[in-house]
Design a protein around this motif. Sequence first.
Motif, PDB file in Angstrom:
ATOM      1  N   PHE A  68      10.977   3.624 -27.630  1.00  0.00           N
ATOM      2  CA  PHE A  68      11.642   2.860 -27.667  1.00  0.00           C
ATOM      3  C   PHE A  68      12.597   3.271 -25.972  1.00  0.00           C
ATOM      4  CE2 PHE A  68      13.272   2.051 -32.010  1.00  0.00           C
ATOM      5  CZ  PHE A  68      12.334   1.115 -32.520  1.00  0.00           C
ATOM      6  N   ILE A  69      12.716   1.958 -25.347  1.00  0.00           N
ATOM      7  CA  ILE A  69      13.857   2.516 -24.501  1.00  0.00           C
ATOM      8  C   ILE A  69      15.071   2.460 -24.529  1.00  0.00           C
ATOM      9  CG2 ILE A  69      14.357   1.002 -22.329  1.00  0.00           C
ATOM     10  CD1 ILE A  69      11.701  -0.395 -22.477  1.00  0.00           C
ATOM     11  N   THR A  70      15.791   4.217 -24.755  1.00  0.00           N
ATOM     12  CA  THR A  70      16.694   4.293 -24.155  1.00  0.00           C
ATOM     13  C   THR A  70      17.583   4.789 -22.674  1.00  0.00           C
ATOM     14  OG1 THR A  70      16.501   6.873 -23.855  1.00  0.00           O
ATOM     15  CG2 THR A  70      16.361   5.505 -26.175  1.00  0.00           C
ATOM     16  N   PRO A  71      19.203   4.474 -23.054  1.00  0.00           N
ATOM     17  CA  PRO A  71      19.756   3.956 -21.403  1.00  0.00           C
ATOM     18  C   PRO A  71      19.312   5.667 -20.610  1.00  0.00           C
ATOM     19  CG  PRO A  71      21.266   3.940 -22.718  1.00  0.00           C
ATOM     20  CD  PRO A  71      19.931   4.055 -24.290  1.00  0.00           C
ATOM     21  N   GLU A  72      18.616   6.815 -21.400  1.00  0.00           N
ATOM     22  CA  GLU A  72      18.011   7.514 -20.611  1.00  0.00           C
ATOM     23  C   GLU A  72      16.802   6.992 -19.537  1.00  0.00           C
ATOM     24  OE1 GLU A  72      20.583   8.883 -23.528  1.00  0.00           O
ATOM     25  OE2 GLU A  72      18.872   8.399 -24.101  1.00  0.00           O
ATOM     26  N   ASN A  73      16.238   6.677 -20.524  1.00  0.00           N
ATOM     27  CA  ASN A  73      14.582   6.507 -20.082  1.00  0.00           C
ATOM     28  C   ASN A  73      14.712   5.125 -19.325  1.00  0.00           C
ATOM     29  OD1 ASN A  73      14.008   7.970 -21.595  1.00  0.00           O
ATOM     30  ND2 ASN A  73      12.452   7.310 -23.131  1.00  0.00           N
ATOM     31  N   LEU A  74      15.913   4.492 -18.995  1.00  0.00           N
ATOM     32  CA  LEU A  74      15.754   2.528 -18.245  1.00  0.00           C
ATOM     33  C   LEU A  74      14.978   2.931 -17.123  1.00  0.00           C
ATOM     34  CD1 LEU A  74      16.451   0.433 -19.519  1.00  0.00           C
ATOM     35  CD2 LEU A  74      18.980   0.420 -18.051  1.00  0.00           C
TER      36      LEU A  74
END
Lengths: 132, 208
Positions: free
Chosen positions: B170-176
């Motif tokens: 998943f795309i999380t705010p950290e990975n964005l």
Amino acid sequence: FMSPSFLLKKYHGGHVVIRLALGGATNRPFYRIVAAYNKRARDSKYIEQLGSYDPLPNTQNEKLVAFNYERIKYWIACGAHTTKPVAKLLGLAGFFPLHPMTVTEAERRQKAALTEEVKTDSQQQVEQKEAL
Amino acid sequence: MLRALSRSPAPVVSLLSPRAAVLVETVRGRKSRTDPKAKSKLGRIKTPPPVDPGEMVVLKQRYTEYSLILRALRLEFKEQMLRKKYEEEVGSVAEERAKREEEEHRSLMALNDAENLRMREIREQRMQQEAEAAELKKRDADILRQQELENYIKEKERHILLLQEEAKDFITPENLDQRIEEALDNPKNYNFAIDKEGRVVKRTAFQR
């Protein structure tokens, strides 16, 4: 002429009779012995049929009469009258005693037959005397 | 003139006869009050039939005897009838009838009880069988339900595991930021065709 109320009238002071109701055809009468109210017409509605009487003799020269003794007893016990011919028939049948007129008629007939015989005998005697 | 007391419905005029003669069916009282006496009957003197006094005496005796016997008979019949009626309603006949009816009633009740017993037995057996069948069915249904439940739970667990697996990508705010740069770095080209056998064709008609 015959108003309907006449037929439906409740009988006042009437009584039951055991009598002969005529039936059959022209020159061939046939009587039914019947318990009916006094004021009813001879052949009209009756209460009960108690027998029959055929006035003409049959091939064996007999006059046939039928009686239902049980029911006749019942009606006589209830106070029914009988007419003269019915009383005579019952007397001859043995249910009632013999009617006086039956006996009287028989005597009269016998007497008449005797006088006839005597008359013919006397006539024959007279003729014989004349012949001689 | 001679007015006939016609009992017949047809009027006298219509009958084919001379006016003077009285022509109706023989009915009592053909002549009215004012009609004259017939010529043949002018000199007639009506006499009653001759009575023989000796015979009359005998006849009177016979009649008294006869009426006596008849009256006695009538009373006798009346008594018989009353007795019969009494017997029937109150006396021996009624008792016998009551006894017979009671016996009949008892026998019928016995029959009825026997019948009821028999039916009860049959009914109880039937009920037992039905109860057993219902019991079996219930147990089967329970088992089925249990299995269904278990299947459902398993399915859900599988879903959860799959989801957990996918959650790693998943795309999380950290990975964005990282993922955006990755996507921009690797452009994907979907401009190809595929058929049922799985053969890919990269060259299309409108290629520039």
